[in-house]
Design an enzyme around this catalytic site. Structure first.
Site, PDB file in Angstrom:
ATOM      1  CG  ASP A  64      67.382  90.107  41.865  1.00  0.00           C
ATOM      2  OD1 ASP A  64      66.871  89.689  42.921  1.00  0.00           O
ATOM      3  OD2 ASP A  64      67.586  91.313  41.652  1.00  0.00           O
ATOM      4  CG  ASP A  80      58.091  95.390  31.425  1.00  0.00           C
ATOM      5  OD1 ASP A  80      57.997  94.814  30.322  1.00  0.00           O
ATOM      6  OD2 ASP A  80      58.092  94.780  32.502  1.00  0.00           O
TER       7      ASP A  80
END
Ligand SMILES: *[C@@H]1O[C@H](CO)[C@@H](O)[C@H](O)[C@H]1NC(C)=O
Ligand SMILES: CC(=O)N[C@H]1CO[C@H](CO)[C@@H](O)[C@@H]1O
Length: 731
Positions: free
Chosen positions: A441, A137
């Site tokens: 998550d 990223d």
């Protein structure tokens, strides 16, 4: 062996002693009710503090109930890998896609990242069925360079691991263990030298901050960085470094095919929100669906190397089980750490969650998805709803890559990682990882479960993955602030376990989720209990029953029962007494600092007042810090509002205790009779002083760099003293 055919591929057993555990839980609950009853029947003396304690006790009671739901039905899993290979080897083992996510080359050094990548490339599994994707990223050319080096080194490393059955398969971890394992494999020196040379080259590039010109100009692949302007503003960069169709380049030195290896930095533009790791994962899900499209996806953080090359086979025992496999959406491994000290000063191991609570959630069919070390069924992760007729044909895999050449494949896949791709789609809402939550998550796992899927927790003796634990107090507190804040968001989100998806999620599991979701709110009762009793002790006013009263019994039972129970639980699962004490301290510290700030931030956010930045905890450290870490000396070293609270509370309780002891000495026997009413308050205050010992050390006794800064000493002493003085005036 034909008889194996009909047996299940995995086995589930219940924890021993569950009956006694339940009886004990019930007795504790009765005692808690008596405490509530005491407050109800003795209200009004003094009114407000007793009311606050009552509120705290109610909240503790509920939070205890939630935690019991995670202890009510503990189960353990065991797999039968030989049955798996008897049935499926060579014919129909499915492919597996492995996602490794990294976000910042300064915090997550490229050499660590490629060690993780190499470790997962070495699974004991047909190489042509494994594809490893690295999502970067930061779009760092240094990380890419490191991966390029790794793809070359893999040609030596993989055959070496295979031939000598090398474990663990992360080169750095393996070379670290070498002094234990006696018979050195041949070729070791050669492979080690290759690794060391590669490490130097990568670290040099990292130190320099860029990839050297010669390397760049010698490899056309770096041309993708020509249009790169910053971490937040660049095109999609996608490179297939190894692929089974690339016959001459993708073989190891023994001539065997290597796993597919792909580098991806999704497109980023300042005007598009990138949704952090969830966004990266979703880009990976799409890109991989175009390249390898495996039905099983493993995702790991870049610091979690594989410590067991059998893990893929282990989890396939769950997914491929004839009877129950089809309902399992994901198999979660615990997050374990390589770098823990004996007594785990910071409670890093998350011992109780990983050894107890997740097993309890498994008992209700749904351990949480904790964002790493998790194997997913692609269908479930991509948003498919469960239905009982759902079956997957593991044999039937469509290979997108067969016809097209690699360049075309790269170009087509790139389009899937564009920022605009998700506009007006269900990505982030119903497909892939869900956006908009600090613990994306957990909320993703919850939403998968609410679609009817089950999940499994697999925690074998030999750990599947090992990562790097944070090593300073501040890192941990900041990490927990983010977690508890995210969990608190879930409680009020669309997916709240309080009301979401009635009928699909069991009550026990809902309560289990609430246990985690309510972390932030427990800060208030913990604060109440760390301040009010001591404050009234200082002023000689009792808030608890006398030691000779019958009402004293439930208090004593709950306090002793819970302490002994938690200690035994800790020891049974392999902890130490000191470790338990440290864990208790961390519970207190998190409760009074991280959770409090998380709570406040959430309230602010609710009224639209602030926006909390996403913080990554740093994973590198200097020599000093790591030495103190190894000696289990608490690391403060910085000034932070989190520490101010901790130090103020610690000092405040110290002053209250000292003042009480002084009174006791001065008053002698008469005084003692008065204090008979205050035994619990004295004990509580004494406990708080005892457990805060590292803070007093950090404030007054230590000289090293890890002590609390002197500005903080002054601030917290002033605050604590003023609290004492003001209370003397007003109470
Ligand atoms: C990691 O794997 C090694 C074998 O390679 C094993 O000896 C060790 O116990 C494992 N570590 C943990 C924490 O399970
Ligand atoms: C097992 C392991 O990797 N231990 C490491 C923990 O961290 C220290 C540095 O603080 C290393 O020196 C150890 O090798």
């Amino acid at each position: 062996m034909k008889s194996g055919e009909h047996f299940s591929l995995f086995e589930t057993t219940r924890v021993r002693g569950w009956f006694i555990r339940r009886v004990f839980s019930i007795s504790m609950f009765v005692a808690i009710c008596f405490i509530w009853l005491f407050r109800l029947s003795h209200k009004g003396h003094p009114y407000w503090p007793c009311l606050a304690l009552f509120a705290a006790e109610i909240w503790f009671g509920f939070s205890w109930l939630f935690s019991q739901s995670l202890r009510w039905n503990l189960i353990f899993r065991k797999t039968f890998k030989t049955r798996l290979s008897q049935r499926y080897e060579d014919k129909s083992l499915p492919s597996v896609d492995i996602f490794v996510c990294t976000a910042d080359p300064d915090i997550e050094p490229p050499i660590m990242v490629i060690n993780t990548v190499l470790s997962v490339m070495c699974y004991d599994y047909p190489a042509e069925k494994i594809s490893v994707y690295l999502s970067d990223d930061a779009a760092s050319d240094i990380t890419f360079y490191a991966l390029l080096e790794a793809s070359t080194f893999a040609k030596h490393w993989l055959p070496f691991c295979k031939r000598f059955n090398v474990q663990p398969t992360s080169p750095a971890a393996y070379f670290n263990t070498l002094h234990h394992s006696k018979p050195y494999p041949q070729n070791l020196e050669l492979v080690k030298k290759l690794y060391e040379d590669m490490k130097i080259r990568i670290e040099d590039a990292a130190k320099l901050g860029r990839v050297a010109k010669e390397i760049r100009s010698n490899n056309h692949r770096f041309s993708q960085w020509d249009s790169y302007s910053s971490r937040r503003d660049h095109d999609t960069i996608l490179q297939i470094l190894l692929h089974k169709n690339d016959k001459h380049n993708s073989k190891d030195v023994d001539g065997f095919i290597l796993p597919t290896l792909v580098y991806l930095a999704r497109e980023k533009r300042p005007q598009y929100h990138h949704n952090f790791k969830a966004g990266a994962m979703n880009a990976l899900i799409r890109v991989s669906s175009n390249i390898s499209n495996a039905k099983v996806i493993l995702n790991v953080d870049c610091d979690m190397y594989s410590n067991n090359s059998q893990s893929v086979r282990d989890i396939l025992c769950f997914f491929m089980d004839d009877e129950k496999g089809h309902e399992i959406a994901y198999v979660q491994y615990p997050q374990n750490f390589q770098n823990l000290t004996k007594n785990d000063l910071y409670g890093n191991a998350m011992f109780i969650p990983s050894e107890v609570e997740l097993h309890g959630a498994d008992g209700y069919g749904g351990p949480l998805y904790i964002g790493t070390c998790c194997f997913h069924r692609r269908d479930a992760l991509s948003g498919k709803k469960y239905d009982s007729g759902y079956r997957i044909d593991w044999k039937n895999e469509i290979d997108h890559a067969i016809e097209s050449n690699l360049q075309e494949l790269e170009e087509k896949s790139k389009a899937l990682a564009r920022c605009t791709y998700e506009e007006n789609t269900l990505w982030g809402k119903k497909m892939g990882l869900r956006y908009g939550c600090l613990v994306e998550d957990v909320i993703t796992g919850l939403s998968i479960q609410s679609q009817g899927w089950k999940s499994v927790y697999y925690n074998p003796m030999r750990k599947g993955f090992l990562g790097v634990a944070p090593t300073t107090l501040l890192q941990i507190l900041v990490q927990h602030k983010r977690w508890s804040e995210g969990h608190f968001q879930i409680m009020f989100s669309n997916y709240s376990p309080l009301w979401h998806a009635p009928g699909t999620i069991k009550l026990g599991l809902r309560m289990g989720y609430l246990h985690f979701n309510s972390w932030a709110t427990t800060s208030l009762p913990i604060l109440c209990y760390s301040i009010i009793p001591s404050l009234y002790l200082l002023n000689g006013i009792p808030l608890f029953p006398k030691i000779c009263s019958l009402w004293f019994i439930p208090f004593a039972y709950v306090i002793l029962g819970e302490s002994i129970y938690s200690l035994v639980e800790f020891l049974i699962f392999g902890g130490t007494i000191q470790g338990w004490w440290n864990d208790l301290r961390m519970w207190l510290y998190k409760g009074t600092s991280s959770y409090l700030f998380a709570f406040i931030d959430n309230i602010f956010k609710f009224f639209g007042l602030s926006d909390s930045p996403f913080t990554i905890t740093t994973k590198i450290m200097d020599e000093d810090v790591s030495q103190r870490y190894e000696k289990e000396v608490m690391e403060f070293g910085a000034s932070s509002p989190l520490f101010t609270i901790l130090a103020t509370l610690a000092l405040f309780n110290l002053f209250c205790l000292l003042s009480t002891l002084k009174d006791l000495l001065v008053l002698g026997e008469n005084g003692f009779r008065d204090y008979e009413e205050m035994v619990l308050q004295i004990l509580l205050c004494g406990f708080l002083v005892l457990i805060n010992f590292p803070i007093y050390q950090g404030l007054f006794l230590r000289k090293d760099k890890g002590r609390l800064p002197s500005s903080l000493v002054i601030k917290s002493t002033t605050l604590a003293l003023s609290a004492c003085i003001i209370s003397k005036i007003f109470i």
